[in-house]
Design an enzyme around this catalytic site. Structure first.
Site, PDB file in Angstrom:
ATOM      1  N   HIS A   1      -0.296  17.965   8.372  1.00 43.68           N
ATOM      2  CA  HIS A   1      -1.701  17.616   8.125  1.00 43.68           C
ATOM      3  C   HIS A   1      -2.595  18.213   9.218  1.00 43.68           C
ATOM      4  O   HIS A   1      -2.158  18.393  10.355  1.00 43.68           O
ATOM      5  CB  HIS A   1      -1.883  16.091   8.115  1.00 43.68           C
ATOM      6  CG  HIS A   1      -1.067  15.386   7.077  1.00 43.68           C
ATOM      7  ND1 HIS A   1       0.156  14.802   7.360  1.00 43.68           N
ATOM      8  CD2 HIS A   1      -1.302  15.171   5.756  1.00 43.68           C
ATOM      9  CE1 HIS A   1       0.647  14.251   6.261  1.00 43.68           C
ATOM     10  NE2 HIS A   1      -0.220  14.472   5.266  1.00 43.68           N
TER      11      HIS A   1
ATOM     12  N   ASP B   1       6.515  16.158   9.339  1.00 44.93           N
ATOM     13  CA  ASP B   1       6.253  16.140   7.898  1.00 44.93           C
ATOM     14  C   ASP B   1       6.079  17.565   7.377  1.00 44.93           C
ATOM     15  O   ASP B   1       5.919  17.785   6.178  1.00 44.93           O
ATOM     16  CB  ASP B   1       5.043  15.259   7.553  1.00 44.93           C
ATOM     17  CG  ASP B   1       3.880  15.442   8.513  1.00 44.93           C
ATOM     18  OD1 ASP B   1       3.865  16.433   9.271  1.00 44.93           O
ATOM     19  OD2 ASP B   1       2.967  14.581   8.505  1.00 44.93           O
TER      20      ASP B   1
ATOM     21  N   ASP C   1       0.868  -1.192   0.000  1.00 52.07           N
ATOM     22  CA  ASP C   1       0.000   0.000   0.000  1.00 52.07           C
ATOM     23  C   ASP C   1       0.892   1.225   0.000  1.00 52.07           C
ATOM     24  O   ASP C   1       1.432   1.618   1.028  1.00 52.07           O
ATOM     25  CB  ASP C   1      -0.921  -0.003   1.222  1.00 52.07           C
ATOM     26  CG  ASP C   1      -1.846   1.214   1.266  1.00 52.07           C
ATOM     27  OD1 ASP C   1      -1.639   2.162   0.472  1.00 52.07           O
ATOM     28  OD2 ASP C   1      -2.776   1.214   2.094  1.00 52.07           O
TER      29      ASP C   1
ATOM     30  N   TYR D   1       8.132  11.747   7.624  1.00 50.47           N
ATOM     31  CA  TYR D   1       8.345  10.546   6.823  1.00 50.47           C
ATOM     32  C   TYR D   1       9.645  10.551   6.040  1.00 50.47           C
ATOM     33  O   TYR D   1       9.967   9.584   5.375  1.00 50.47           O
ATOM     34  CB  TYR D   1       7.124  10.321   5.909  1.00 50.47           C
ATOM     35  CG  TYR D   1       5.862  10.340   6.733  1.00 50.47           C
ATOM     36  CD1 TYR D   1       5.551   9.254   7.540  1.00 50.47           C
ATOM     37  CD2 TYR D   1       5.041  11.470   6.795  1.00 50.47           C
ATOM     38  CE1 TYR D   1       4.435   9.267   8.367  1.00 50.47           C
ATOM     39  CE2 TYR D   1       3.914  11.494   7.606  1.00 50.47           C
ATOM     40  CZ  TYR D   1       3.618  10.398   8.397  1.00 50.47           C
ATOM     41  OH  TYR D   1       2.527  10.420   9.223  1.00 50.47           O
TER      42      TYR D   1
ATOM     43  N   HIS E   1      -5.143  12.333  13.870  1.00 50.20           N
ATOM     44  CA  HIS E   1      -6.289  12.143  12.958  1.00 50.20           C
ATOM     45  C   HIS E   1      -7.357  11.218  13.553  1.00 50.20           C
ATOM     46  O   HIS E   1      -8.461  11.121  13.016  1.00 50.20           O
ATOM     47  CB  HIS E   1      -5.820  11.541  11.627  1.00 50.20           C
ATOM     48  CG  HIS E   1      -4.869  12.415  10.871  1.00 50.20           C
ATOM     49  ND1 HIS E   1      -5.190  13.696  10.489  1.00 50.20           N
ATOM     50  CD2 HIS E   1      -3.594  12.208  10.435  1.00 50.20           C
ATOM     51  CE1 HIS E   1      -4.153  14.234   9.844  1.00 50.20           C
ATOM     52  NE2 HIS E   1      -3.168  13.353   9.798  1.00 50.20           N
TER      53      HIS E   1
ATOM     54  N   ASP F   1       2.307  19.462  12.819  1.00 54.35           N
ATOM     55  CA  ASP F   1       2.297  18.461  11.755  1.00 54.35           C
ATOM     56  C   ASP F   1       1.734  19.119  10.491  1.00 54.35           C
ATOM     57  O   ASP F   1       0.935  20.053  10.572  1.00 54.35           O
ATOM     58  CB  ASP F   1       1.404  17.289  12.188  1.00 54.35           C
ATOM     59  CG  ASP F   1       1.424  16.119  11.217  1.00 54.35           C
ATOM     60  OD1 ASP F   1       2.106  15.121  11.515  1.00 54.35           O
ATOM     61  OD2 ASP F   1       0.754  16.205  10.158  1.00 54.35           O
TER      62      ASP F   1
HETATM   63  N1  Q9C Z   1      -0.679  12.404  -0.631  1.00 56.14           N
HETATM   64  C1  Q9C Z   1       0.127  11.784   9.755  1.00 56.14           C
HETATM   65  O1  Q9C Z   1       1.001  12.480   9.319  1.00 56.14           O
HETATM   66  N2  Q9C Z   1      -2.184  10.131   3.035  1.00 56.14           N
HETATM   67  N3  Q9C Z   1      -0.775  11.188   8.944  1.00 56.14           N
HETATM   68  C2  Q9C Z   1      -2.404  11.375   2.373  1.00 56.14           C
HETATM   69  C3  Q9C Z   1      -1.786  12.525   0.284  1.00 56.14           C
HETATM   70  C4  Q9C Z   1      -2.484  10.094   4.449  1.00 56.14           C
HETATM   71  C5  Q9C Z   1      -0.752  11.418   7.545  1.00 56.14           C
HETATM   72  C6  Q9C Z   1      -2.156  11.219   0.911  1.00 56.14           C
HETATM   73  C7  Q9C Z   1      -1.500  10.831   5.284  1.00 56.14           C
HETATM   74  C8  Q9C Z   1      -1.711  10.606   6.753  1.00 56.14           C
HETATM   75  C9  Q9C Z   1       0.036  11.516  11.213  1.00 56.14           C
HETATM   76 ZN    ZN Z   2       1.129  14.521   9.156  1.00 51.68          ZN
END
Ligand code: Q9C
Ligand code: ZN
Length: 557
Positions: free
Chosen positions: A174, A265, A20, A305, A135, A172
């Site tokens: 996001h 990130d 994945d 990441y 999240h 973060d």
């Molecule tokens: N390219 C955290 O950083 N995928 N979660 C998004 C966009 C999910 C991130 C795809 C990313 C989750 C904790």
């Molecule tokens: Zn994130």
């Protein structure tokens, strides 16, 4: 008072068991690499190292439904196919047989950190955890997150330690929509998040991630969203966001504890964020947060990441928590236009809820300054807040009655005392700062710079009395901060007395910061108890290590 580092090796056990591309970036190496780097730099050894414990099911129940906790507990016994099927029911989530154990350790680590800080065992700390949490929602895993580590830590701090005001800073990249949902109607938890948004075209594609989502009901104004509408945001944009949005609101909120959803990130190199902030930036952001809540800062890892960028950023944050000076930020420190637009939109959306944001972009409210041709306000603080205006024309008696007003929960109405000597605040500001390029009318300039001697003495003495009154109230703990205006010609003399008074009335060390030139340097002892910083002062030379003067180009010599 040290720094705690909470960790447990078992949190590296969970990993993706099938193909994945979206989920594979949330890997065990995120923790092992960051920890190795902390060891290499000798930082882990400088921390109080705590082994994470598992959170109890009652603790998980502070945020999550019993049914959801039971469902996650059940994943321990599932085979790979069943895990993959269940994972597919959530957005960007994978389960592993060790997920329940890891996720309970992640929550437990956050709780231990909060307990250590609130018990006074350490000043601050970092929980290095996975899976991340911000999240995750009451009954849903989301975006690699299983249990909401930081939200549970906040509830725990309220229940077990009786806290009334908690600030959550989510840097973060996001949007931590899970935290937002959990506290959206709760004025006791102020949630700040910046996030890659691109006008709603970036994951998780939510309308409620925009700046106009400000909370609900009693929680209006206690959700602060700063959406980034372009990638490539860097150090200048992040620092500007702190200086112009987060910190004004946070000072006004006056938190008892700061929790950081510390995702990296948002740093350069990260494939998710596509941002440009360098690891050093996180040392500065951490330092800025330490002025809040008596330095009680509990950081909990979220995303991040790019293993190298993540590890360096974690080291920078831990260094700052340990009290090391932050490396200088390189580059021109000019925010992007798009960042300024975002910052402006949050300030507009939050303006009705925070006095500290109200003085911006509202030219009619500011009294136009006769001294600056651009109409730039000569003193933002003194013109924006109605109670400051009221205080400006009144004396010490009125000031103390202001301070005696019953304190509103959660935001006290007056945390800064104001004492102005002159009827108009602008009259007493240093004339050499205001009258650049001869823009002010000559006769008025002279009236301020060289007032009638008797009047000057009278004003100076009145001003001095108010400064000393403020100092006393600050030193006896009744007032947190204060502003006083003194005639420019008396500034140095006032400082002399104020510094001596501060040092003899219980201050151990005193920082004196002057912007612009004084009529003469203050008369200072050189015993290391006062540090004198003069920005825009006369000469560049340091007279001693405690007497530093930094001229500014463009200011009159
Ligand atoms: N390219 C955290 O950083 N995928 N979660 C998004 C966009 C999910 C991130 C795809 C990313 C989750 C904790
Ligand atoms: Zn994130």
């Amino acid at each position: 008072m040290g720094t705690a580092l909470v960790y447990h090796e078992d949190m590296t056990a969970a990993r993706l068991l099938w193909d994945d591309p979206e989920c594979e970036i949330e890997c065990p190496e995120r923790l092992t690499t960051a920890l190795e780097r902390l060891q290499q730099r000798g930082l882990e050894q400088r921390c109080l190292q705590l082994a994470a414990r598992e959170a109890s099911e009652a603790e998980l129940g502070l945020v999550h439904s019993p049914e959801y906790v039971a469902l996650v507990r059940g994943t321990q016994a599932l085979g790979t196919g069943e895990l993959q099927t269940l994972s597919g029911q959530y957005d960007a989530v994978y389960f592993h047989p060790s997920t329940f154990h890891c996720a309970r350790l992640a929550v437990g680590a956050a709780l231990q950190l909060v307990d250590a800080v609130l018990a006074g065992a350490v000043r601050n700390g970092l929980a290095l955890v996975r899976p991340p949490g911000h999240h995750s929602q009451r009954a849903a895993a989301n975006g690699f997150c299983v249990f909401n580590n930081v939200a549970i830590a906040a509830k725990h701090a309220q229940r077990q330690h009786g806290l009334h005001r908690i600030l959550i800073v989510d840097w973060d990249v996001h949007h931590g929509q899970g935290i937002q949902y959990i506290f959206e109607d709760d004025p006791s938890v102020l949630y700040f998040s910046w996030h890659r948004y691109e006008h709603g075209r970036f994951w998780p594609y939510l309308r409620e991630s925009d700046a106009d989502a400000v909370g609900q009901g009693p929680g209006l104004g206690f959700t602060v969203n700063l959406p980034w509408n372009q990638v490539g945001m860097g150090n200048a944009d992040y620092v500007a966001a702190f200086l112009h949005v987060l910190l004004p609101v946070a000072f006004e909120f006056n938190p008892e504890l700061v929790l950081v959803s510390a995702g990296f990130d948002s740093a350069i190199g990260d494939p998710e964020g596509q941002m440009q902030a360098t690891p050093e930036c996180f040392a500065h952001l951490t330092q800025l947060l330490q002025v809040l809540a008596g330095g009680r800062v509990c950081a909990v890892l979220e995303g991040g990441y790019h293993l190298e960028s993540l590890s360096q950023s974690v080291c920078m944050m831990v260094q700052a928590l340990l009290g090391d000076p932050a490396p200088p930020l390189l580059g021109p420190m000019v925010p992007h236009g798009s960042a300024l637009e975002s910052i402006q939109s949050v300030r507009v959306a939050q303006g009705p809820h925070w006095m500290s944001l109200q003085q911006q972009g509202v030219a009619p409210v500011l009294s136009p300054s006769p001294h600056s041709p651009e109409g730039r306000p000569s003193s933002l603080l003194l013109t924006g807040r109605p109670e400051f205006k009221a205080a400006a024309t009144q004396d010490v008696a009125a000031l103390s009655s202001l301070l005696d007003q019953p304190r509103l929960n959660p935001t006290p109405p007056v945390r800064t005392a104001v004492a102005l000597a002159a009827p108009d605040a602008a009259l007493a500001l240093p004339s050499d700062v205001l009258c650049e390029e001869g823009s002010a009318p000559q006769e008025e300039t002279q009236a301020w710079a060289r007032p009638h001697e008797a009047l000057a003495q009278d004003r100076a003495l009145t001003a001095l009395g108010k400064v000393l009154y403020l100092l006393d109230r600050i030193l006896d703990g009744q007032v947190s901060s204060g502003i006083a205006v003194t005639p420019a010609c008396a500034a140095a003399a006032t400082l002399d007395v104020a510094i001596r008074c501060g040092l003899s009335h219980g201050a151990q060390r005193l920082l004196c910061l002057a912007v612009g030139q004084l009529d003469r340097p203050p008369d200072l002892t050189d015993d290391g108890r006062n540090l004198w910083l003069n920005i825009g002062g006369k000469e560049a030379a340091a007279l001693s290590m405690f007497h530093v003067s930094v001229p500014l180009p463009g200011l009159p010599a």
